[in-house]
Every structure is written in C-alpha cells, then in structure tokens.
Write an enzyme that holds these catalytic residues in place. Sequence first.
Site, PDB file in Angstrom:
ATOM      1  N   LYS A  27       0.860  -1.181   0.000  1.00 41.78           N
ATOM      2  CA  LYS A  27       0.000   0.000   0.000  1.00 41.78           C
ATOM      3  C   LYS A  27       0.898   1.233   0.000  1.00 41.78           C
ATOM      4  O   LYS A  27       1.684   1.435   0.924  1.00 41.78           O
ATOM      5  CB  LYS A  27      -0.921  -0.003   1.220  1.00 41.78           C
ATOM      6  CG  LYS A  27      -1.764   1.254   1.310  1.00 41.78           C
ATOM      7  CD  LYS A  27      -2.780   1.189   2.430  1.00 41.78           C
ATOM      8  CE  LYS A  27      -3.523   2.513   2.535  1.00 41.78           C
ATOM      9  NZ  LYS A  27      -4.571   2.486   3.562  1.00 41.78           N
ATOM     10  N   LYS A  52      -2.105  -1.538  -3.898  1.00 45.30           N
ATOM     11  CA  LYS A  52      -2.967  -0.360  -3.854  1.00 45.30           C
ATOM     12  C   LYS A  52      -2.141   0.902  -3.888  1.00 45.30           C
ATOM     13  O   LYS A  52      -1.163   0.989  -3.149  1.00 45.30           O
ATOM     14  CB  LYS A  52      -3.787  -0.427  -2.552  1.00 45.30           C
ATOM     15  CG  LYS A  52      -4.622   0.785  -2.260  1.00 45.30           C
ATOM     16  CD  LYS A  52      -5.175   0.686  -0.871  1.00 45.30           C
ATOM     17  CE  LYS A  52      -5.926   1.963  -0.581  1.00 45.30           C
ATOM     18  NZ  LYS A  52      -6.382   2.045   0.770  1.00 45.30           N
TER      19      LYS A  52
HETATM   20  C1  PBG Z   1      -7.479   3.478   5.429  1.00 44.61           C
HETATM   21  C2  PBG Z   1      -7.707   3.377   3.988  1.00 44.61           C
HETATM   22  C3  PBG Z   1      -7.512   4.345   2.992  1.00 44.61           C
HETATM   23  C4  PBG Z   1      -8.002   3.808   1.822  1.00 44.61           C
HETATM   24  C5  PBG Z   1      -8.457   2.536   2.116  1.00 44.61           C
HETATM   25  N1  PBG Z   1      -8.243   2.283   3.444  1.00 44.61           N
HETATM   26  C6  PBG Z   1      -7.021   5.723   3.078  1.00 44.61           C
HETATM   27  C7  PBG Z   1      -5.643   6.016   3.440  1.00 44.61           C
HETATM   28  O1  PBG Z   1      -4.807   5.140   3.649  1.00 44.61           O
HETATM   29  O2  PBG Z   1      -5.393   7.213   3.567  1.00 44.61           O
HETATM   30  C8  PBG Z   1      -8.064   4.500   0.497  1.00 44.61           C
HETATM   31  C9  PBG Z   1      -9.120   3.994  -0.422  1.00 44.61           C
HETATM   32  C10 PBG Z   1      -9.434   4.916  -1.543  1.00 44.61           C
HETATM   33  O3  PBG Z   1      -8.760   5.938  -1.791  1.00 44.61           O
HETATM   34  O4  PBG Z   1     -10.405   4.601  -2.248  1.00 44.61           O
HETATM   35  N2  PBG Z   1      -6.200   3.302   5.869  1.00 44.61           N
END
Ligand code: PBG
Length: 324
Positions: free
Chosen positions: A196, A249
């Site tokens: 991520k 992601k």
């Molecule tokens: C929470 C999380 C996030 C997303 C999914 N889970 C945001 C982040 O890490 O700031 C992003 C999903 C999206 O942008 O559609 N940690």
Amino acid sequence: MPFPATRLRRLRSTDTFRSLVRETELTPAHLIQPAFVIAGESISEEIPSMPGVSRYSINNLVEHAGEVIEAGIGSMLLFGIPADKDEVGSGAYDDEGIVQMAVRALKDAHPDLTVITDVCLCEYTDHGHCGIPDADGNIQNDLSVELIAKTAISHADAGADAVAPSDMMDGRVGAMRFQMDEEGHPDVPIIAYSAKYASAFYGPFRDAAESTPGFGDRRGYQMDPSNGTEGVREAELDLEEGADMLMVKPATPYMDIIRRVKEATGAPVATYHVSGEYSALKAAALNGWLDEREAVLETLTGLRRAGADAIITYYAKEAAGWLR
Ligand code: PBG
C-alpha cells in the site's frame, strides 16, 4: 515466419475470432464493491469529490447492497465513519460500532453477500492516523497492532466474512491471524493490503471518511511510490504471516507491482482501484472527454491482465451492469 506470411490481424477480423483468442476475462465475479457507512437513519449523501458514490446510513446501505447484488456483484468492502472519534480510535473495536452494526444488518438482510471489512484506525482517530502516535507524533507500531487485531476480532464476531487490514503496521497480519484463531475465527480469511503506497490518489476517500491526518502524513508507514522490490517483500512477509490474499494499492500506477507480486508469490492477488482513480475517470466522463464505459472496462481488463484476481472498485456495480 515473418510478414507477409504472418499477419496477426487475421484473428482480429471478427468478433468470434477475437473471442476465441482473448487472453483475459473480466466478469462481475472479479469485482468487489466498496461502501461507506455512517451513523444516522435514512441517509444517502453523495461524496462531492466522488460523483456517483454515496455514504449510507445502515438502512440505506442494506438497500444499496441489494442493488449491488442484483447487478451481479458478490462481495462488498465496508468502511465505517463513526459519529465520534478519539485519540485511540475506540470506535474501531467497539462491538456496537458502526461497522459491527452494519455487518450484522447486511448479513441479516443478505446472507449470501460476502462482507469484507476494512480494518484500520484512521477513520476512528481524531488525529486521522492509522495507528496511535506517541508524544512526538510517531506512530507506535506494536501498540497499534494490538488495537488493530482487536478490531479484526470484533468484525469477525459481528459476522464479517473476511477482514482487510489497511494500516501498514509491521506484523499486523501475524497478530490478527494468531488472535483470530485463538478467539474462534480460524476460518475467516485475511485480505492484506500488502503493498500500500503513500498516494495522492486517496484524496477523495479521505473526504469521504473524514480521515485526512491532522498532522504530518502517512509516509512513515505507507510505502514510497518509488519502490517495487520492497512491495514484493511486503507481500511475501504478509503471506508468511498468514495472509490469504495479497493486495496492491492503488491499482493503475502500480500495475508492475501487481505483476511482480503475482509472479513472486503465486498467491491470490487483489488490487484496489482507489478513490482518486475513480474520480479522475468520472470527471473526464462527466466532461464528455472520455467514453466512460469503454475507458472503465479497459482499465479493469488491464488490471486483470496485469495479474489481479480480484479488483476492488467504486465502479463495480456499474461495470457489472455494462458487462451483462
Ligand atoms: C485506510 C484506507 C484508505 C483507503 C483505504 N483504506 C485511506 C488512506 O490510507 O489514507 C483509500 C481507499 C481509496 O482511496 O479509495 N487506511
């Protein structure tokens, strides 16, 4: 044999030939619909930076889920936005929290729907970070992992079919697996947000979840977009810790990571086509600059071709309609 004997266009000449040699399949079965649930009653409010995506109160979410199922989508990924936030994100692991109640309502109304929950603290902390900061603002890994594992158990207790940790703390998959096994949930899979990245493409999500960090940013725990080998390493570690599915992601800027993780591990791989990727396509479509249907299906097909088994996308329901 080179041209003119070899002419690849021959098998592009009809629909039937093209179907016979198509390498990649995209069906509604590959898609997961994310959804935001908020406190209150009979609320559907569109997210300004994500036209076509709304935040729902539980009763409206149940109704929305009915439409998602009707479109042919079998699973949803749930995000909760609690009425109150605090320093330690108590709402995340509250058995009467927003996600826990939503899971019960969804499973009650739609027993066949696969409900996956996002496991993180950022939507529940008043500072908006995915873990608990110390006095200097550093996110404390091991303390955060404890609360994250507690959150996962609480989601599984509520009836979640799978849990998806998105916090990027080290060791959280192993802790969750161990504690869920101890607490009677050995069969609940973990879909780990493994690679991520610290991405600008989460912007619209943070509007939706009110989870923009109040200080600093997430680069101390989310990955540097420059690093590919490290993404593979993250995925391998999660697999060793007991992850059932690995996630990359965002999706489109990281298609090389999808491919590398798939080849390195052979494990099931999901990718998350995130909020900003959705909003960029949607904005172009609303301006008449892109053919939305063609552009979206091409994007999702590309993600499958890159190696993704499952795709989490705000377009899931709409794409399923187009695919039918
Ligand atoms: C929470 C999380 C996030 C997303 C999914 N889970 C945001 C982040 O890490 O700031 C992003 C999903 C999206 O942008 O559609 N940690």
